[in-house]
Design a protein around this motif. Structure first.
Motif, PDB file in Angstrom:
ATOM      1  N   GLN A  20       0.810  -1.213   0.000  1.00  0.00           N
ATOM      2  CA  GLN A  20       0.000   0.000   0.000  1.00  0.00           C
ATOM      3  C   GLN A  20       0.853   1.279   0.000  1.00  0.00           C
ATOM      4  O   GLN A  20       0.332   2.378  -0.201  1.00  0.00           O
ATOM      5  N   ASP A  21       2.156   1.143   0.205  1.00  0.00           N
ATOM      6  CA  ASP A  21       3.010   2.322   0.263  1.00  0.00           C
ATOM      7  C   ASP A  21       3.422   2.759  -1.138  1.00  0.00           C
ATOM      8  O   ASP A  21       3.404   1.968  -2.080  1.00  0.00           O
ATOM      9  N   ASP A  22       3.807   4.025  -1.247  1.00  0.00           N
ATOM     10  CA  ASP A  22       4.304   4.558  -2.515  1.00  0.00           C
ATOM     11  C   ASP A  22       5.736   5.044  -2.329  1.00  0.00           C
ATOM     12  O   ASP A  22       5.980   6.220  -2.055  1.00  0.00           O
ATOM     13  N   GLY A  24       7.841   5.682  -4.426  1.00  0.00           N
ATOM     14  CA  GLY A  24       8.285   6.572  -5.495  1.00  0.00           C
ATOM     15  C   GLY A  24       8.619   7.961  -4.980  1.00  0.00           C
ATOM     16  O   GLY A  24       9.394   8.705  -5.604  1.00  0.00           O
ATOM     17  N   LYS A  25       8.050   8.329  -3.829  1.00  0.00           N
ATOM     18  CA  LYS A  25       8.308   9.638  -3.249  1.00  0.00           C
ATOM     19  C   LYS A  25       9.755   9.802  -2.777  1.00  0.00           C
ATOM     20  O   LYS A  25      10.197  10.921  -2.497  1.00  0.00           O
ATOM     21  N   SER A  69       5.262   5.065 -11.438  1.00  0.00           N
ATOM     22  CA  SER A  69       4.133   4.539 -10.676  1.00  0.00           C
ATOM     23  C   SER A  69       4.638   3.944  -9.372  1.00  0.00           C
ATOM     24  O   SER A  69       5.827   3.604  -9.242  1.00  0.00           O
ATOM     25  N   SER A  70       3.752   3.821  -8.403  1.00  0.00           N
ATOM     26  CA  SER A  70       4.133   3.222  -7.127  1.00  0.00           C
ATOM     27  C   SER A  70       4.523   1.757  -7.322  1.00  0.00           C
ATOM     28  O   SER A  70       5.421   1.254  -6.638  1.00  0.00           O
ATOM     29  N   GLU A  71       3.881   1.087  -8.262  1.00  0.00           N
ATOM     30  CA  GLU A  71       4.208  -0.319  -8.529  1.00  0.00           C
ATOM     31  C   GLU A  71       5.640  -0.437  -9.048  1.00  0.00           C
ATOM     32  O   GLU A  71       6.400  -1.316  -8.619  1.00  0.00           O
ATOM     33  N   ARG A  74       8.057   0.146  -6.117  1.00  0.00           N
ATOM     34  CA  ARG A  74       8.191  -1.039  -5.256  1.00  0.00           C
ATOM     35  C   ARG A  74       9.028  -2.111  -5.941  1.00  0.00           C
ATOM     36  O   ARG A  74       9.877  -2.762  -5.320  1.00  0.00           O
ATOM     37  N   ARG A 316       5.709   2.908   6.115  1.00  0.00           N
ATOM     38  CA  ARG A 316       6.328   3.694   5.042  1.00  0.00           C
ATOM     39  C   ARG A 316       7.791   3.323   4.851  1.00  0.00           C
ATOM     40  O   ARG A 316       8.504   3.015   5.808  1.00  0.00           O
TER      41      ARG A 316
END
Length: 369
Positions: A20-22, A24-25, A69-71, A74, A316
């Motif tokens: 559920q985390d992103d 990418g930040k 993308s967050s995917e 990850r 996070r």
């Protein structure tokens, strides 16, 4: 002495909330770290043993693999890192607090209202290491005072408050409240807002050398505060309610912090801290630098810490970008919540158990298996 640690390999599926985390930040900050390491000396290797060179390899991979993308973010970490749960002992949880960058109203000149100085580093304050440490000098002290007779202990908070540095032109600004200045010391940075509207950023430059002694613990031990509800807000309220006891409580913490003026460019960016790059609100972590190398990613999971994520458990990926006197141990962290009053309200009540997972670059992970 470095705290003992236990490290155990896990899988990304073992990280609660990872999907559920992103993360990418983190990539803009990773690029900033890489730029710093290419142009400055490498970060000191902590006792865990992950080197700056191994970190650079990870950062260069991120530079070559832009994500959108967050995917993808990850997947980058899943491909290039191995997660390890780190703790002081097998099965033992870690602990997180939080810090922020205060915004403080100040004056460029003192008067009867603006009375409490924020000081630059004095010229007689010197760094102490094994090469110049006097015989019998406390080994925990990293700073001292040098005069014609050699190196000795620098005055503590009380002596400085009582005028040791007064009148030497070391003042950056003056505040209205001694308590406000004290909490700027605790945070290690601040945005100063002058009476003409000018804004100046200050950040940690050095300390007097004495050990940090938390005043919250003092008030708990005296029965003044409840350990279950202690917070920065509770400490501030107690000090406001007991003005005649403020000096005695603040002087319990003999540590004293000196500051340097820093660039204000990028108001939306955090202060530059120990890793020499701007802190990222909600994604920067202060760690024990004797154990951990700056710049490495940590996944922090704290089921009881919910007010930072709209009621959801904190989970996070973060970057180790700072350190602090109270941050001691392999699974001890301080979360940077941002700048200003609201960030302080968020930070002041963080005192939660947490699990720490360090993401070690693939090229180094084999050593820990």
């Amino acid at each position: 002495m470095t705290a003992p640690f236990s490290i155990e390999e896990v899988s990304f599926s073992d990280l609660p909330g990872w999907r559920q985390d992103d993360p990418g930040k983190l990539f803009p900050a990773m690029a900033t770290i890489l730029s710093h390491l290419r142009n400055a000396k490498p970060y000191r290797t902590g006792a865990l043993g992950v080197t700056a060179a191994e970190l650079v390899s990870l950062l260069e991979s991120a530079e070559k693999n832009p994500i959108d993308s967050s995917e993808q973010a990850r997947r980058f970490f899943e491909t290039n890192c191995v997660p390890f749960r780190i703790s002081s002992a097998p099965g033992k949880s870690g602990f997180v607090t939080a810090f922020y960058e205060p915004e403080l109203e100040v004056s460029s000149e003192p008067d009867d209202i603006w009375r409490y100085p924020i000081y630059r580093r004095p010229p007689e304050l010197v760094d102490i290491d094994d090469a110049n440490r006097p015989v019998g000098f406390d080994t925990s002290y990293a700073f001292g005072r040098e005069d014609e007779n050699g190196i000795c202990y620098f005055p503590d908070r009380r002596e400085i408050d009582e005028g040791y540095l007064e009148g030497r032109g070391l003042e950056i600004a003056w505040a209205r409240s001694k308590v406000d200045v004290f909490f700027v010391h605790v945070q290690g940075a601040a945005r100063l807002v002058f009476r003409d509207g000018a804004v100046k950023r200050i950040t940690y430059a050095a300390k007097a050398g004495h050990a940090f002694s938390p005043i919250g613990r003092l008030l708990i031990d005296r029965g003044e505060l409840d350990p279950k509800t202690v917070s920065m807000q509770a400490i501030r309220k107690w000090l406001a309610d007991h003005p005649d006891k403020v000096d005695g409580v603040l002087w319990h913490n003999r540590s004293y912090i000196f500051f340097r003026e820093a660039d204000v460019a990028g108001q939306d960016m955090g202060p530059i801290a120990a890793a020499k790059v701007p802190l990222v609100a909600g994604r920067a972590l202060a760690v024990d630098r004797l154990i951990h190398t700056f710049g490495l990613p940590f996944f922090i999971h704290s089921p009881s810490l919910t007010h930072l994520d709209d009621g959801k458990p904190f989970a996070r990926l973060m970057l180790a970008l700072d350190t602090g006197s109270a941050i001691v141990g392999p699974a001890r962290g301080d979360i940077f919540t941002g700048s200003g009053f609201e960030a302080g309200e968020l930070a002041g009540t963080v005192r939660n158990e947490a699990d720490f997972y360090i993401l070690i670059p693939q090229m180094a992970a084999q050593r820990y298996r």
